[in-house]
Design an enzyme around this catalytic site. Sequence first.
Site, PDB file in Angstrom:
ATOM      1  N   LEU A   4      49.471  32.139  42.857  1.00 50.42           N
ATOM      2  CA  LEU A   4      49.840  32.733  44.144  1.00 50.42           C
ATOM      3  C   LEU A   4      50.047  31.655  45.202  1.00 50.42           C
ATOM      4  CD1 LEU A   4      47.096  35.464  43.894  1.00 50.42           C
ATOM      5  CD2 LEU A   4      49.549  35.810  43.547  1.00 50.42           C
TER       6      LEU A   4
ATOM      7  N   HIS B 296      38.146  36.742  36.103  1.00 48.89           N
ATOM      8  CA  HIS B 296      38.498  35.565  35.293  1.00 48.89           C
ATOM      9  C   HIS B 296      37.535  35.480  34.114  1.00 48.89           C
ATOM     10  CE1 HIS B 296      40.107  31.673  34.282  1.00 48.89           C
ATOM     11  NE2 HIS B 296      38.869  31.270  34.096  1.00 48.89           N
TER      12      HIS B 296
HETATM   13  C1  GRF Z   1      41.356  39.931  31.118  1.00 51.95           C
HETATM   14  O1  GRF Z   1      40.775  39.270  30.047  1.00 51.95           O
HETATM   15  C2  GRF Z   1      41.047  39.234  32.407  1.00 51.95           C
HETATM   16  O2  GRF Z   1      39.829  38.596  32.420  1.00 51.95           O
HETATM   17  C3  GRF Z   1      42.160  38.236  32.499  1.00 51.95           C
HETATM   18  O3  GRF Z   1      43.280  38.888  31.960  1.00 51.95           O
HETATM   19  C4  GRF Z   1      42.855  39.882  31.044  1.00 51.95           C
HETATM   20  C5  GRF Z   1      43.470  41.179  31.443  1.00 51.95           C
HETATM   21  O4  GRF Z   1      43.255  42.174  30.503  1.00 51.95           O
HETATM   22  N1  GRF Z   1      42.313  37.801  33.859  1.00 51.95           N
HETATM   23  P1  GRF Z   1      43.730  43.659  30.802  1.00 51.95           P
HETATM   24  O5  GRF Z   1      45.206  43.610  31.118  1.00 51.95           O
HETATM   25  O6  GRF Z   1      42.918  44.184  31.952  1.00 51.95           O
HETATM   26  O7  GRF Z   1      43.475  44.406  29.531  1.00 51.95           O
END
Ligand code: GRF
Length: 223
Positions: A100, A116
């Site tokens: 971003l 994260h």
């Molecule tokens: C998750 O593992 C999150 O931690 C990361 O991206 C993934 C997203 O998964 N930032 P989803 O699209 O919510 O299934």
Amino acid sequence: MSTDDVKKMQVVVLISGSGSNLQALIDGAASGELPISIAAVISNRPDVFGLTRASQAGIPTLVLDHKSFASREAFDAELMRQIDAYNPGLVVLAGFMRILTPEFTQHYLGRMLNIHPSLLPKFQGLNTHQRALDAGEKHHGVTVHFVTAELDGGPAAIQAAVPVLPTDDASLLAKRVQRQEHVIYPLAVKWFAEGKLRMVDSKAELNGELLPASGYRIEANEP
Ligand code: GRF
């Protein structure tokens, strides 16, 4: 918007993929556990499953394909315009795979959360599960944090740690972490919507108390 929605915090969720975290928020809002109304789901990628999840829940969706913009700044400016049309109290990044611009992060400072998949500040960036395995970590996990200009660097709200098992590969470990994602993201959003979680002077506070650098910490011992 129904009359019920008036007292609920309006939330815009940004996604790029499968939307399992979005689903956890949809389910929490539907059960009444979360005092939020998901006003819109915006994806930078067309045809992702998260958009189907949103439509099935009757939530307005929008695809803003970053590839059709000349620059990162132009994409972020349009994204801001679209988000602000809903006047949300909170913007939730749920697997939104974009770097971003500072203009964007500044605009939503203190009212935008990200999830994260690591115990921040360890393993910022990508491929966190494999990197945790390669580093021989005994614990790995996931962090929900306020978004600032620093990538994966804003103050942490909550963190869940899971054990790393000798039999793990990146995919097994990712599954264990994701189960915790679906616990802590709704919790952080609930706290924020209830006014308990705030960002003050670049730090995260819960119920008026400064949180530790890890945020509120949960040890999830189930394998
Ligand atoms: C998750 O593992 C999150 O931690 C990361 O991206 C993934 C997203 O998964 N930032 P989803 O699209 O919510 O299934």
